[in-house]
Design a protein around this motif. Structure first.
Motif, mmCIF file in Angstrom:
data_model
loop_
_atom_site.group_PDB
_atom_site.id
_atom_site.type_symbol
_atom_site.label_atom_id
_atom_site.label_comp_id
_atom_site.label_asym_id
_atom_site.label_seq_id
_atom_site.Cartn_x
_atom_site.Cartn_y
_atom_site.Cartn_z
ATOM 1 N N HIS A 66 0.961 -1.287 0.174
ATOM 2 C CA HIS A 66 0.213 -0.063 -0.021
ATOM 3 C C HIS A 66 0.868 1.245 0.141
ATOM 4 O O HIS A 66 0.649 2.188 -0.734
ATOM 5 C CB HIS A 66 -0.984 -0.014 1.285
ATOM 6 C CG HIS A 66 -1.871 1.016 1.315
ATOM 7 N ND1 HIS A 66 -1.800 2.296 1.783
ATOM 8 C CD2 HIS A 66 -3.002 1.091 0.344
ATOM 9 C CE1 HIS A 66 -2.854 3.101 1.495
ATOM 10 N NE2 HIS A 66 -3.590 2.442 0.705
ATOM 11 N N ALA A 67 1.895 1.331 0.982
ATOM 12 C CA ALA A 67 2.885 2.262 0.592
ATOM 13 C C ALA A 67 3.317 2.583 -0.738
ATOM 14 O O ALA A 67 3.462 3.645 -1.076
ATOM 15 C CB ALA A 67 4.008 2.100 1.796
ATOM 16 N N ALA A 68 3.993 1.617 -1.363
ATOM 17 C CA ALA A 68 4.490 1.846 -2.583
ATOM 18 C C ALA A 68 3.513 2.386 -3.796
ATOM 19 O O ALA A 68 3.829 3.184 -4.463
ATOM 20 C CB ALA A 68 4.966 0.306 -3.140
ATOM 21 N N LEU A 69 2.200 1.859 -3.516
ATOM 22 C CA LEU A 69 1.173 2.404 -4.545
ATOM 23 C C LEU A 69 0.978 3.817 -4.190
ATOM 24 O O LEU A 69 0.723 4.321 -5.035
ATOM 25 C CB LEU A 69 -0.217 1.495 -4.174
ATOM 26 C CG LEU A 69 -0.160 0.179 -4.752
ATOM 27 C CD1 LEU A 69 -1.341 -0.555 -4.260
ATOM 28 C CD2 LEU A 69 -0.002 0.144 -6.183
ATOM 29 N N THR A 70 0.688 4.296 -2.861
ATOM 30 C CA THR A 70 0.513 5.522 -2.594
ATOM 31 C C THR A 70 1.749 6.640 -2.913
ATOM 32 O O THR A 70 1.662 7.810 -3.295
ATOM 33 C CB THR A 70 0.272 5.839 -1.018
ATOM 34 O OG1 THR A 70 1.102 5.272 -0.380
ATOM 35 C CG2 THR A 70 -1.091 5.218 -0.749
ATOM 36 N N GLN A 71 3.068 5.937 -2.809
ATOM 37 C CA GLN A 71 3.968 7.111 -3.004
ATOM 38 C C GLN A 71 4.502 6.760 -4.435
ATOM 39 O O GLN A 71 5.218 7.713 -4.819
ATOM 40 C CB GLN A 71 5.404 6.519 -2.052
ATOM 41 C CG GLN A 71 5.021 6.806 -0.736
ATOM 42 C CD GLN A 71 5.976 6.012 0.256
ATOM 43 O OE1 GLN A 71 6.755 5.438 -0.258
ATOM 44 N NE2 GLN A 71 5.867 6.277 1.782
ATOM 45 N N GLY A 72 4.459 5.820 -4.977
ATOM 46 C CA GLY A 72 4.861 5.621 -6.538
ATOM 47 C C GLY A 72 3.919 6.376 -7.333
ATOM 48 O O GLY A 72 2.710 6.743 -7.174
ATOM 49 N N ARG A 73 4.423 6.305 -8.834
ATOM 50 C CA ARG A 73 3.692 6.931 -9.796
ATOM 51 C C ARG A 73 3.054 5.791 -10.527
ATOM 52 O O ARG A 73 3.571 4.884 -10.965
ATOM 53 C CB ARG A 73 4.404 7.910 -10.632
ATOM 54 C CG ARG A 73 4.038 8.613 -11.765
ATOM 55 C CD ARG A 73 4.842 9.428 -12.451
ATOM 56 N NE ARG A 73 4.198 9.935 -13.478
ATOM 57 C CZ ARG A 73 4.449 11.372 -13.953
ATOM 58 N NH1 ARG A 73 5.418 12.015 -13.478
ATOM 59 N NH2 ARG A 73 3.593 11.621 -15.052
ATOM 60 N N PRO A 74 1.803 5.969 -10.774
ATOM 61 C CA PRO A 74 1.169 4.912 -11.497
ATOM 62 C C PRO A 74 1.682 4.736 -13.075
ATOM 63 O O PRO A 74 2.040 5.713 -13.585
ATOM 64 C CB PRO A 74 -0.202 5.000 -11.586
ATOM 65 C CG PRO A 74 -0.548 6.551 -10.986
ATOM 66 C CD PRO A 74 0.811 6.847 -10.421
ATOM 67 N N PRO A 75 1.627 3.751 -13.766
ATOM 68 C CA PRO A 75 2.255 3.603 -15.164
ATOM 69 C C PRO A 75 1.023 4.544 -15.888
ATOM 70 O O PRO A 75 0.343 4.812 -15.854
ATOM 71 C CB PRO A 75 1.761 2.196 -15.626
ATOM 72 C CG PRO A 75 1.628 1.432 -14.275
ATOM 73 C CD PRO A 75 1.046 2.421 -13.254
ATOM 74 N N ALA A 76 1.878 5.058 -17.047
ATOM 75 C CA ALA A 76 0.990 6.325 -17.999
ATOM 76 C C ALA A 76 -0.312 5.527 -18.667
ATOM 77 O O ALA A 76 -1.238 6.240 -18.704
ATOM 78 C CB ALA A 76 1.821 6.648 -19.103
ATOM 79 N N TRP A 77 -0.130 4.333 -18.986
ATOM 80 C CA TRP A 77 -1.178 3.738 -19.418
ATOM 81 C C TRP A 77 -2.556 3.445 -18.450
ATOM 82 O O TRP A 77 -3.593 3.636 -18.831
ATOM 83 C CB TRP A 77 -1.127 2.479 -20.239
ATOM 84 C CG TRP A 77 -0.896 1.259 -19.239
ATOM 85 C CD1 TRP A 77 0.342 0.935 -18.534
ATOM 86 C CD2 TRP A 77 -1.544 0.420 -18.421
ATOM 87 N NE1 TRP A 77 0.397 -0.207 -17.663
ATOM 88 C CE2 TRP A 77 -0.897 -0.441 -17.788
ATOM 89 C CE3 TRP A 77 -3.032 0.105 -18.516
ATOM 90 C CZ2 TRP A 77 -1.500 -1.608 -16.775
ATOM 91 C CZ3 TRP A 77 -3.529 -0.921 -17.802
ATOM 92 C CH2 TRP A 77 -2.764 -1.568 -16.789
ATOM 93 N N CYS A 78 -2.355 3.568 -17.124
ATOM 94 C CA CYS A 78 -3.415 3.453 -16.251
ATOM 95 C C CYS A 78 -3.979 4.737 -16.052
ATOM 96 O O CYS A 78 -5.061 5.087 -16.006
ATOM 97 C CB CYS A 78 -2.707 2.949 -14.515
ATOM 98 S SG CYS A 78 -2.567 1.241 -14.787
ATOM 99 N N ARG A 79 -3.122 5.979 -16.042
ATOM 100 C CA ARG A 79 -3.542 7.270 -15.647
ATOM 101 C C ARG A 79 -4.119 8.070 -16.897
ATOM 102 O O ARG A 79 -4.871 9.009 -16.291
ATOM 103 C CB ARG A 79 -2.825 8.006 -14.696
ATOM 104 C CG ARG A 79 -1.501 8.220 -15.415
ATOM 105 C CD ARG A 79 -0.546 9.181 -14.400
ATOM 106 N NE ARG A 79 0.834 9.477 -15.109
ATOM 107 C CZ ARG A 79 1.665 9.022 -15.406
ATOM 108 N NH1 ARG A 79 1.899 7.696 -15.035
ATOM 109 N NH2 ARG A 79 2.712 9.549 -16.193
ATOM 110 N N GLU A 80 -3.877 7.696 -18.030
ATOM 111 C CA GLU A 80 -3.934 8.502 -18.937
ATOM 112 C C GLU A 80 -5.109 7.817 -19.823
ATOM 113 O O GLU A 80 -5.326 6.590 -19.937
ATOM 114 C CB GLU A 80 -2.680 8.719 -19.911
ATOM 115 C CG GLU A 80 -1.650 9.600 -19.096
ATOM 116 C CD GLU A 80 -0.444 9.623 -20.055
ATOM 117 O OE1 GLU A 80 -0.354 9.018 -20.870
ATOM 118 O OE2 GLU A 80 0.327 10.383 -19.571
ATOM 119 N N GLY A 81 -5.790 8.845 -20.447
ATOM 120 C CA GLY A 81 -6.979 8.048 -21.279
ATOM 121 C C GLY A 81 -8.306 8.068 -20.598
ATOM 122 O O GLY A 81 -8.349 7.935 -19.398
#
Length: 186
Positions: A118-133
């Motif tokens: 959970h810490a890695a998910l909150t601190q990391g940046r999601p992959p571009a294909w997840c957050r865009e589009g």
């Protein structure tokens, strides 16, 4: 003009071919027979592998009674005490991808993951294909492998806008439910 006789057709003047004798050759077996001496499958001089460290009930010192406070903490669960890993894996992967896409709060993933994931998910940046589009995220069939009792490894293919991406997670049974301890989104 007459047609030539078929070469395989017997003719009246042909003599029968002499019979050949068959010869039997005994070949030694490549593996030991059940009648022979037993072959050890494990070298007795090699110590058995140690089981992986798994938390469980805390040990009670000699001469003391166990109290409810001493038994507090996570306990590993065996496979018989856990729900279907395929359904739990589908829920985890779908919830995580939707949270990374911004369609649900990331706090909804917290109950499904270990504190480190959970810490890695909150601190990391999601992959571009997840957050865009705006195309929908479609999760394919979830494949499950259970290498050890109480551990399941799940994988699936997520599709978005005609592109395919691999998603995999390791689930471990803790307190009667699956919890993600490792997550990879490709």
């Amino acid at each position: 003009m007459t047609a030539p006789a078929h070469p395989a057709a017997p003719t009246a003047s042909a003599e029968p071919a002499p019979l050949r004798t068959l010869r039997l050759t005994l070949v030694p077996a490549l593996h030991p027979t059940l009648d022979g001496p037993a072959v050890p499958l494990v070298d007795p001089s090699t110590p058995p592998p140690r089981p992986p460290h798994r938390p469980g009930p805390r040990p009670t010192p000699p001469g003391q009674r166990r109290t409810p406070v001493d038994a507090f903490g996570p306990a590993w669960s065996v496979r018989a005490d856990l729900p279907d890993p395929r359904a739990a894996g589908r829920l985890l992967l779908t919830t995580t991808l939707e949270a990374l896409a911004g369609r649900r709060p990331l706090s909804q993933v917290q109950r499904l993951t270990s504190p480190g994931v959970h810490a890695a998910l909150t601190q990391g940046r999601p992959p571009a294909w997840c957050r865009e589009g705006t195309a929908p995220l479609v999760l394919g069939p979830v494949h499950v492998c259970e290498p050890v009792d109480g551990v399941a490894e799940v994988s699936a293919v997520a599709r978005r806008a005609g592109r395919a991406h691999a998603v995999a997670a390791r689930l471990e049974g803790v307190d009667g439910r699956w919890r993600c301890t490792a997550l990879t989104i490709g």
